[in-house]
Design a protein around this motif. Structure first.
Motif, PDB file in Angstrom:
ATOM      1  N   ARG A  70       0.862  -1.183   0.000  1.00 20.67           N
ATOM      2  CA  ARG A  70       0.000   0.000   0.000  1.00 20.67           C
ATOM      3  C   ARG A  70       0.897   1.231   0.000  1.00 20.67           C
ATOM      4  N   ASP A  71       0.787   2.051  -1.046  1.00 21.85           N
ATOM      5  CA  ASP A  71       1.609   3.253  -1.140  1.00 21.85           C
ATOM      6  C   ASP A  71       1.200   4.260  -0.069  1.00 21.85           C
ATOM      7  N   LEU A  72       2.206   4.949   0.481  1.00 23.63           N
ATOM      8  CA  LEU A  72       1.974   5.904   1.553  1.00 23.63           C
ATOM      9  C   LEU A  72       2.467   7.291   1.161  1.00 23.63           C
ATOM     10  N   THR A  73       1.955   8.287   1.851  1.00 24.20           N
ATOM     11  CA  THR A  73       2.443   9.654   1.719  1.00 24.20           C
ATOM     12  C   THR A  73       3.260   9.998   2.963  1.00 24.20           C
ATOM     13  N   CYS A  74       3.926  11.147   2.926  1.00 25.90           N
ATOM     14  CA  CYS A  74       4.774  11.579   4.039  1.00 25.90           C
ATOM     15  C   CYS A  74       4.309  12.930   4.552  1.00 25.90           C
ATOM     16  N   GLU A  75       4.402  13.100   5.854  1.00 21.30           N
ATOM     17  CA  GLU A  75       4.168  14.400   6.468  1.00 21.30           C
ATOM     18  C   GLU A  75       5.395  14.779   7.291  1.00 21.30           C
ATOM     19  N   PRO A  76       5.979  15.964   7.131  1.00 18.66           N
ATOM     20  CA  PRO A  76       5.483  17.035   6.267  1.00 18.66           C
ATOM     21  C   PRO A  76       5.822  16.849   4.788  1.00 18.66           C
ATOM     22  N   ALA A  77       6.828  16.018   4.470  1.00 18.31           N
ATOM     23  CA  ALA A  77       7.221  15.830   3.076  1.00 18.31           C
ATOM     24  C   ALA A  77       8.058  14.566   2.968  1.00 18.31           C
ATOM     25  N   CYS A  78       8.116  14.015   1.744  1.00 19.81           N
ATOM     26  CA  CYS A  78       8.936  12.831   1.492  1.00 19.81           C
ATOM     27  C   CYS A  78      10.366  13.197   1.119  1.00 19.81           C
ATOM     28  N   GLU A  79      10.636  14.479   0.948  1.00 17.43           N
ATOM     29  CA  GLU A  79      11.988  14.932   0.632  1.00 17.43           C
ATOM     30  C   GLU A  79      12.725  15.198   1.937  1.00 17.43           C
ATOM     31  N   LEU A  80      13.884  14.561   2.108  1.00 20.73           N
ATOM     32  CA  LEU A  80      14.611  14.610   3.367  1.00 20.73           C
ATOM     33  C   LEU A  80      15.850  15.482   3.273  1.00 20.73           C
ATOM     34  N   GLY A  81      16.218  16.075   4.413  1.00 19.29           N
ATOM     35  CA  GLY A  81      17.502  16.732   4.537  1.00 19.29           C
ATOM     36  C   GLY A  81      18.579  15.697   4.829  1.00 19.29           C
ATOM     37  N   LYS A  82      19.748  16.156   5.194  1.00 20.41           N
ATOM     38  CA  LYS A  82      20.853  15.243   5.490  1.00 20.41           C
ATOM     39  C   LYS A  82      20.602  14.583   6.843  1.00 20.41           C
ATOM     40  N   THR A  83      20.461  13.273   6.840  1.00 21.09           N
ATOM     41  CA  THR A  83      20.159  12.527   8.059  1.00 21.09           C
ATOM     42  C   THR A  83      20.329  11.047   7.770  1.00 21.09           C
ATOM     43  N   THR A  84      20.066  10.213   8.750  1.00 18.80           N
ATOM     44  CA  THR A  84      20.024   8.760   8.566  1.00 18.80           C
ATOM     45  C   THR A  84      18.831   8.218   9.332  1.00 18.80           C
ATOM     46  N   LEU A  85      17.894   7.629   8.625  1.00 21.12           N
ATOM     47  CA  LEU A  85      16.756   7.003   9.285  1.00 21.12           C
ATOM     48  C   LEU A  85      17.249   5.771  10.033  1.00 21.12           C
ATOM     49  N   SER A  86      16.954   5.701  11.331  1.00 20.48           N
ATOM     50  CA  SER A  86      17.476   4.613  12.153  1.00 20.48           C
ATOM     51  C   SER A  86      16.398   3.690  12.704  1.00 20.48           C
ATOM     52  N   ARG A  87      15.140   4.140  12.683  1.00 19.09           N
ATOM     53  CA  ARG A  87      14.101   3.315  13.296  1.00 19.09           C
ATOM     54  C   ARG A  87      12.730   3.712  12.772  1.00 19.09           C
ATOM     55  N   GLY A  88      11.845   2.734  12.703  1.00 15.54           N
ATOM     56  CA  GLY A  88      10.448   2.989  12.382  1.00 15.54           C
ATOM     57  C   GLY A  88       9.592   2.655  13.588  1.00 15.54           C
ATOM     58  N   ARG A  89       8.651   3.524  13.912  1.00 11.44           N
ATOM     59  CA  ARG A  89       7.761   3.310  15.059  1.00 11.44           C
ATOM     60  C   ARG A  89       6.331   3.184  14.544  1.00 11.44           C
ATOM     61  N   TRP A  90       5.755   1.987  14.717  1.00 12.01           N
ATOM     62  CA  TRP A  90       4.450   1.653  14.163  1.00 12.01           C
ATOM     63  C   TRP A  90       3.383   1.713  15.245  1.00 12.01           C
ATOM     64  N   ALA A  91       2.273   2.350  14.947  1.00 13.85           N
ATOM     65  CA  ALA A  91       1.123   2.366  15.853  1.00 13.85           C
ATOM     66  C   ALA A  91       0.077   1.387  15.333  1.00 13.85           C
ATOM     67  N   VAL A  92      -0.079   0.265  16.049  1.00 15.15           N
ATOM     68  CA  VAL A  92      -1.089  -0.733  15.694  1.00 15.15           C
ATOM     69  C   VAL A  92      -2.376  -0.367  16.420  1.00 15.15           C
ATOM     70  N   THR A  93      -3.415  -0.071  15.666  1.00 12.60           N
ATOM     71  CA  THR A  93      -4.674   0.379  16.265  1.00 12.60           C
ATOM     72  C   THR A  93      -5.759  -0.690  16.256  1.00 12.60           C
ATOM     73  N   GLY A  94      -5.473  -1.829  15.661  1.00 14.38           N
ATOM     74  CA  GLY A  94      -6.473  -2.889  15.658  1.00 14.38           C
ATOM     75  C   GLY A  94      -5.905  -4.208  15.158  1.00 14.38           C
ATOM     76  N   LEU A  95      -6.466  -5.297  15.657  1.00 17.05           N
ATOM     77  CA  LEU A  95      -6.071  -6.628  15.203  1.00 17.05           C
ATOM     78  C   LEU A  95      -7.276  -7.542  15.353  1.00 17.05           C
ATOM     79  N   ARG A  96      -7.658  -8.185  14.257  1.00 21.18           N
ATOM     80  CA  ARG A  96      -8.802  -9.097  14.267  1.00 21.18           C
ATOM     81  C   ARG A  96      -8.396 -10.402  13.601  1.00 21.18           C
ATOM     82  N   MET A  97      -8.708 -11.516  14.269  1.00 18.86           N
ATOM     83  CA  MET A  97      -8.353 -12.823  13.733  1.00 18.86           C
ATOM     84  C   MET A  97      -9.428 -13.842  14.096  1.00 18.86           C
TER      85      MET A  97
END
Length: 290
Positions: free
Chosen positions: A150-177
Motif C-alpha cells: 500500500r503506497d503511503l504519503t509523508c508528512e510534512p514531506a517525502c523529501e529529506l535533509g541530510k540525516t540517517t533514518l534509524s528506526r520505524g515506530r508503528w502504531a497498531v490500532t487494531g487486530l482481528r483474527m
C-alpha cells in the motif's frame, strides 16, 4: 569612464537584495526522496505444516488462521543524534532536522531558519536525542491473508535533509483474527477442533494503540547515496505468535467459540498481546536516481 561608473552606481542597490534573497536561489533539492509503502502478512512456516492448513505450535497445539486483519494508525520514521556528551556543530554536515547551512543559519525541517549558535547550544547538552523525520499516515486495515503493498504519503514531506533514518515506530490500532485450534498430542487435551476469535481495537486519535512496534532502519540521506529511496515497510505475523497460548486453559463460549475478548479468557488474551508487542517490522530498501 563616467558613464560606466554611473551604471555601476545605479545598479549597486541590487547587491543587498541579492544577498538577502540568496537562500531562495541556493536552496536545492533534498538529499533523498522517499517512496514509502507498507504491507502486512500472516506467513505460514513450511517446517510447521501439520496438514489441512494447520500449523504446529511450540505447545503441540495446531492452529489454522481463517481471517486476519491488522489496522495501522501511522508509522514514524526516526533519526538519532548526539550521545555521549557535547557534539560540535559542522555546517557542512548538519544534524538531523536541519539542512542547507550557509550565511550563519540552517534551514530547519519545520521551515524555520535557525542560527548556528542556537544549533550548537542544542547539541551541546549531550545525550542522545531522537527526531521524527517523517510521519507516514496509514489509517487503514490490511488483510493479513491477502497481503499487498500500500503506497503511503509523508508528512510534512517525502523529501529529506541530510540525516540517517534509524528506526520505524508503528502504531497498531487494531487486530482481528479468526481460526481454529486442535491438539497434536495423544492423548489430546481437548477433543476435536476449537474455533476462536480475537478482536483488539482502539478508537479516537488520542487513544492508546493496541501495540507500538519498533523496527530498525539504516537509510542514509546524503550525497554519497542515490537520492530516490523505495522504502518497503513490512509487518509479518507467523504461527510463532501463538506459541505461548495455552489453548487448553481457554474457556469455550455458549456458541462453541473460544472468544479471546471474554473476561474468562483474559490470561490467554494477555499472552497473545505480549507476543504482538514483541513483533519487529522490517524494511526493504532500493535506491536509484531521481
Amino acid at each position: 569612464m563616467k558613464r560606466i561608473s554611473s551604471r555601476i552606481c545605479s545598479n549597486a542597490w541590487l547587491l543587498p537584495v541579492a544577498l538577502v534573497t540568496g537562500c531562495a536561489f541556493d536552496e536545492g533539492e533534498g538529499f533523498a526522496v522517499l517512496e514509502p509503502s507498507v504491507q502486512a502478512a500472516y506467513t505460514p512456516v513450511s517446517g510447521r505444516d501439520a496438514g489441512d492448513g494447520y500449523q504446529a505450535l511450540a505447545s503441540d497445539f495446531q492452529l489454522r488462521m481463517d481471517t486476519g486483519e491488522v489496522s495501522l494508525g501511522s508509522i514514524d520514521l526516526l533519526a538519532s543524534s548526539g550521545g555521549g556528551g557535547s557534539t560540535t556543530f559542522d555546517p557542512s554536515s548538519p544534524p538531523p532536522g536541519y539542512s542547507l547551512c550557509h550565511n550563519g543559519h540552517c534551514h530547519s525541517d519545520s521551515g524555520a531558519l535557525v542560527d548556528y549558535e542556537d544549533i550548537q547550544a542544542e547539541l551541546g547538552g549531550g545525550g542522545s536525542t531522537t527526531v521524527t523525520v517523517a510521519n507516514l499516515p496509514v489509517d487503514a486495515e490490511l488483510d493479513l491473508l491477502a497481503p499487498a503493498p500500500r503506497d503511503l504519503t509523508c508528512e510534512p514531506a517525502c523529501e529529506l535533509g541530510k540525516t540517517t533514518l534509524s528506526r520505524g515506530r508503528w502504531a497498531v490500532t487494531g487486530l482481528r483474527m479468526t481460526g481454529s485450534v486442535r491438539d497434536g498430542r495423544v492423548p489430546a487435551r481437548f477433543a476435536g477442533t476449537l474455533p476462536f476469535r480475537f478482536t483488539a481495537t482502539v478508537t479516537g486519535a488520542e487513544a492508546t494503540p493496541v501495540a507500538v512496534l519498533s523496527g530498525d532502519l539504516d537509510v542514509p540521506s546524503d550525497r554519497e547515496n542515490d537520492p530516490r529511496v523505495a522504502l518497503g515497510l513490512k509487518l509479518e505475523l507467523t504461527p510463532a505468535l501463538f506459541d505461548a497460548v495455552d489453548w487448553s486453559a481457554a474457556t469455550v463460549g455458549v456458541d462453541g467459540v473460544v472468544d479471546l475478548d471474554a473476561p474468562a479468557n483474559a490470561a490467554v488474551r494477555t499472552a497473545l498481546l505480549e507476543k504482538v508487542a514483541a513483533l519487529s517490522p522490517t524494511a526493504e530498501v532500493s535506491r536509484g536516481a531521481r
